[in-house]
Design a protein around this motif. Structure first.
Motif, PDB file in Angstrom:
ATOM      1  N   TYR A 125     -15.191 -13.787   7.281  1.00 38.41           N
ATOM      2  CA  TYR A 125     -14.308 -13.365   8.368  1.00 38.41           C
ATOM      3  C   TYR A 125     -14.132 -11.843   8.377  1.00 38.41           C
ATOM      4  CZ  TYR A 125     -10.328 -13.093  11.518  1.00 38.41           C
ATOM      5  OH  TYR A 125      -9.497 -12.780  12.573  1.00 38.41           O
ATOM      6  N   THR A 126     -13.891 -11.279   7.200  1.00 35.42           N
ATOM      7  CA  THR A 126     -13.645  -9.839   7.148  1.00 35.42           C
ATOM      8  C   THR A 126     -14.910  -9.014   7.384  1.00 35.42           C
ATOM      9  OG1 THR A 126     -13.852  -9.808   4.736  1.00 35.42           O
ATOM     10  CG2 THR A 126     -11.625 -10.048   5.642  1.00 35.42           C
ATOM     11  N   ASN A 127     -16.076  -9.633   7.189  1.00 37.44           N
ATOM     12  CA  ASN A 127     -17.333  -8.902   7.361  1.00 37.44           C
ATOM     13  C   ASN A 127     -18.158  -9.386   8.546  1.00 37.44           C
ATOM     14  OD1 ASN A 127     -17.418  -7.048   4.980  1.00 37.44           O
ATOM     15  ND2 ASN A 127     -17.131  -8.994   3.924  1.00 37.44           N
ATOM     16  N   ILE A 128     -17.567 -10.188   9.414  1.00 29.49           N
ATOM     17  CA  ILE A 128     -18.347 -10.806  10.491  1.00 29.49           C
ATOM     18  C   ILE A 128     -18.961  -9.779  11.440  1.00 29.49           C
ATOM     19  CG2 ILE A 128     -16.540 -11.232  12.203  1.00 29.49           C
ATOM     20  CD1 ILE A 128     -17.874 -14.210  12.172  1.00 29.49           C
ATOM     21  N   SER A 129     -18.349  -8.633  11.547  1.00 32.69           N
ATOM     22  CA  SER A 129     -18.923  -7.596  12.421  1.00 32.69           C
ATOM     23  C   SER A 129     -20.226  -7.042  11.850  1.00 32.69           C
ATOM     24  CB  SER A 129     -17.917  -6.467  12.650  1.00 32.69           C
ATOM     25  OG  SER A 129     -17.622  -5.836  11.426  1.00 32.69           O
ATOM     26  N   LYS A 130     -20.498  -7.298  10.565  1.00 31.09           N
ATOM     27  CA  LYS A 130     -21.741  -6.842   9.938  1.00 31.09           C
ATOM     28  C   LYS A 130     -22.892  -7.830  10.144  1.00 31.09           C
ATOM     29  CE  LYS A 130     -19.278  -4.256   6.431  1.00 31.09           C
ATOM     30  NZ  LYS A 130     -18.922  -4.169   5.023  1.00 31.09           N
ATOM     31  N   PHE A 131     -22.575  -9.016  10.677  1.00 32.52           N
ATOM     32  CA  PHE A 131     -23.628 -10.002  10.942  1.00 32.52           C
ATOM     33  C   PHE A 131     -24.517  -9.473  12.062  1.00 32.52           C
ATOM     34  CE2 PHE A 131     -25.128 -13.753  13.359  1.00 32.52           C
ATOM     35  CZ  PHE A 131     -25.926 -14.318  12.386  1.00 32.52           C
ATOM     36  N   ARG A 132     -25.807  -9.373  11.808  1.00 33.92           N
ATOM     37  CA  ARG A 132     -26.751  -8.785  12.760  1.00 33.92           C
ATOM     38  C   ARG A 132     -27.637  -9.822  13.450  1.00 33.92           C
ATOM     39  NH1 ARG A 132     -23.727  -5.219  13.392  1.00 33.92           N
ATOM     40  NH2 ARG A 132     -23.526  -3.501  11.948  1.00 33.92           N
ATOM     41  N   GLY A 133     -27.557 -11.058  13.009  1.00 38.49           N
ATOM     42  CA  GLY A 133     -28.377 -12.093  13.639  1.00 38.49           C
ATOM     43  C   GLY A 133     -29.829 -12.062  13.218  1.00 38.49           C
ATOM     44  N   LEU A 134     -30.160 -11.348  12.148  1.00 38.15           N
ATOM     45  CA  LEU A 134     -31.538 -11.321  11.661  1.00 38.15           C
ATOM     46  C   LEU A 134     -31.917 -12.639  11.007  1.00 38.15           C
ATOM     47  CD1 LEU A 134     -31.511  -7.718  10.123  1.00 38.15           C
ATOM     48  CD2 LEU A 134     -32.358  -8.447  12.377  1.00 38.15           C
ATOM     49  N   ALA A 135     -30.932 -13.347  10.502  1.00 37.65           N
ATOM     50  CA  ALA A 135     -31.092 -14.696   9.974  1.00 37.65           C
ATOM     51  C   ALA A 135     -30.066 -15.557  10.700  1.00 37.65           C
ATOM     52  CB  ALA A 135     -30.825 -14.713   8.468  1.00 37.65           C
ATOM     53  N   SER A 136     -30.131 -16.857  10.486  1.00 32.57           N
ATOM     54  CA  SER A 136     -29.129 -17.717  11.109  1.00 32.57           C
ATOM     55  C   SER A 136     -27.761 -17.439  10.483  1.00 32.57           C
ATOM     56  CB  SER A 136     -29.496 -19.190  10.907  1.00 32.57           C
ATOM     57  OG  SER A 136     -29.344 -19.561   9.540  1.00 32.57           O
ATOM     58  N   PHE A 137     -26.711 -17.793  11.186  1.00 34.65           N
ATOM     59  CA  PHE A 137     -25.370 -17.620  10.639  1.00 34.65           C
ATOM     60  C   PHE A 137     -25.231 -18.407   9.341  1.00 34.65           C
ATOM     61  CE2 PHE A 137     -20.953 -18.965  10.085  1.00 34.65           C
ATOM     62  CZ  PHE A 137     -20.340 -17.725   9.986  1.00 34.65           C
ATOM     63  N   GLN A 138     -25.790 -19.615   9.302  1.00 31.92           N
ATOM     64  CA  GLN A 138     -25.685 -20.443   8.104  1.00 31.92           C
ATOM     65  C   GLN A 138     -26.354 -19.756   6.908  1.00 31.92           C
ATOM     66  OE1 GLN A 138     -27.227 -24.452   8.366  1.00 31.92           O
ATOM     67  NE2 GLN A 138     -26.245 -25.030   6.461  1.00 31.92           N
ATOM     68  N   THR A 139     -27.515 -19.166   7.099  1.00 28.37           N
ATOM     69  CA  THR A 139     -28.189 -18.457   6.011  1.00 28.37           C
ATOM     70  C   THR A 139     -27.346 -17.269   5.554  1.00 28.37           C
ATOM     71  OG1 THR A 139     -30.353 -19.146   6.818  1.00 28.37           O
ATOM     72  CG2 THR A 139     -30.305 -17.218   5.372  1.00 28.37           C
ATOM     73  N   TRP A 140     -26.786 -16.523   6.504  1.00 30.44           N
ATOM     74  CA  TRP A 140     -25.923 -15.387   6.182  1.00 30.44           C
ATOM     75  C   TRP A 140     -24.711 -15.854   5.388  1.00 30.44           C
ATOM     76  CZ3 TRP A 140     -20.978 -13.851   8.141  1.00 30.44           C
ATOM     77  CH2 TRP A 140     -20.631 -12.507   7.896  1.00 30.44           C
ATOM     78  N   LEU A 141     -24.102 -16.950   5.819  1.00 28.21           N
ATOM     79  CA  LEU A 141     -22.924 -17.495   5.141  1.00 28.21           C
ATOM     80  C   LEU A 141     -23.271 -17.985   3.734  1.00 28.21           C
ATOM     81  CD1 LEU A 141     -19.913 -18.231   5.426  1.00 28.21           C
ATOM     82  CD2 LEU A 141     -20.658 -20.461   6.302  1.00 28.21           C
ATOM     83  N   MET A 142     -24.421 -18.647   3.596  1.00 31.62           N
ATOM     84  CA  MET A 142     -24.823 -19.130   2.271  1.00 31.62           C
ATOM     85  C   MET A 142     -25.141 -17.960   1.338  1.00 31.62           C
ATOM     86  SD  MET A 142     -24.290 -22.307   2.308  1.00 31.62           S
ATOM     87  CE  MET A 142     -25.024 -22.787   0.745  1.00 31.62           C
ATOM     88  N   ARG A 143     -25.616 -16.862   1.891  1.00 32.10           N
ATOM     89  CA  ARG A 143     -25.846 -15.670   1.073  1.00 32.10           C
ATOM     90  C   ARG A 143     -24.509 -15.152   0.549  1.00 32.10           C
ATOM     91  NH1 ARG A 143     -28.690 -13.285  -2.605  1.00 32.10           N
ATOM     92  NH2 ARG A 143     -28.052 -11.130  -2.766  1.00 32.10           N
TER      93      ARG A 143
END
Length: 176
Positions: free
Chosen positions: A60-78
């Motif tokens: 939640y605090t870093n969601i603005s850093k999500f760039r969509g280079l991977a799926s959201f699920q992959t980003w979250l699992m990372r």
């Protein structure tokens, strides 16, 4: 909200601060994140819940850093992988991370679950992570490499060694 894609939900959270959109992302992914932690902590439900909560707070605090280079699920699992890695690093050296509760009860399901956790306890942390991500969560080798930031060849090695150790343990304990 069920028809919205992860990307549109992420955009609503990042741009508009829409907490309901983030609640939907939590609803979608809380089970896989919690299951990942349950297997990494060898069944410690309370710790798994705490680590899952930390994961979603960081997301939640870093969601603005999500760039969509991977799926959201992959980003979250990372993020989940990093939360667990940070947790294990911060543990005191005197604590044994591979301690597994003794078997309790005579129910087959409980025995099987405990045998699985005993088997997983034999694995090195990276082997356990790769094994659970592939065999339990269904990720392919490239996704595991992306989540853990371990080279694909090394992921394959961890999987091979981990599967061999699991097979030996389970054979020795009457499962094959």
């Amino acid at each position: 909200m069920a028809s919205l894609t992860d990307i549109s939900l992420v955009a609503q959270v990042a741009v508009l601060g829409n907490r309901r959109a983030f609640d939907e992302l939590v609803r979608r992914y809380q089970s896989p994140v919690r299951r990942f932690f349950l297997h990494q902590t060898l069944g410690d439900e309370q710790l798994s819940d705490d680590l899952a909560q930390d994961t979603f707070i960081k997301a939640y605090t870093n969601i603005s850093k999500f760039r969509g280079l991977a799926s959201f699920q992959t980003w979250l699992m990372r993020i989940a992988y990093n939360v667990f890695y940070d947790y294990t690093r911060s543990k005191k050296q005197t604590e044994d991370i591979d301690v597994v509760p003794e078997r309790t009860g005579s129910q087959v399901q409980t025995s099987l679950k405990m045998d699985l956790y005993h088997a997983l306890a034999l694995l090195k942390p990276d082997e356990r992570t790769c094994i659970t991500l592939q065999l339990i969560d269904g990720y392919d080798i490239s996704k595991i490499a992306e989540i853990t930031q371990i080279k694909e060849g090394t992921v394959k090695s961890h999987l091979s060694r981990g599967k061999e150790k699991l097979a030996n343990y389970l054979k020795q304990n009457g499962y094959g």
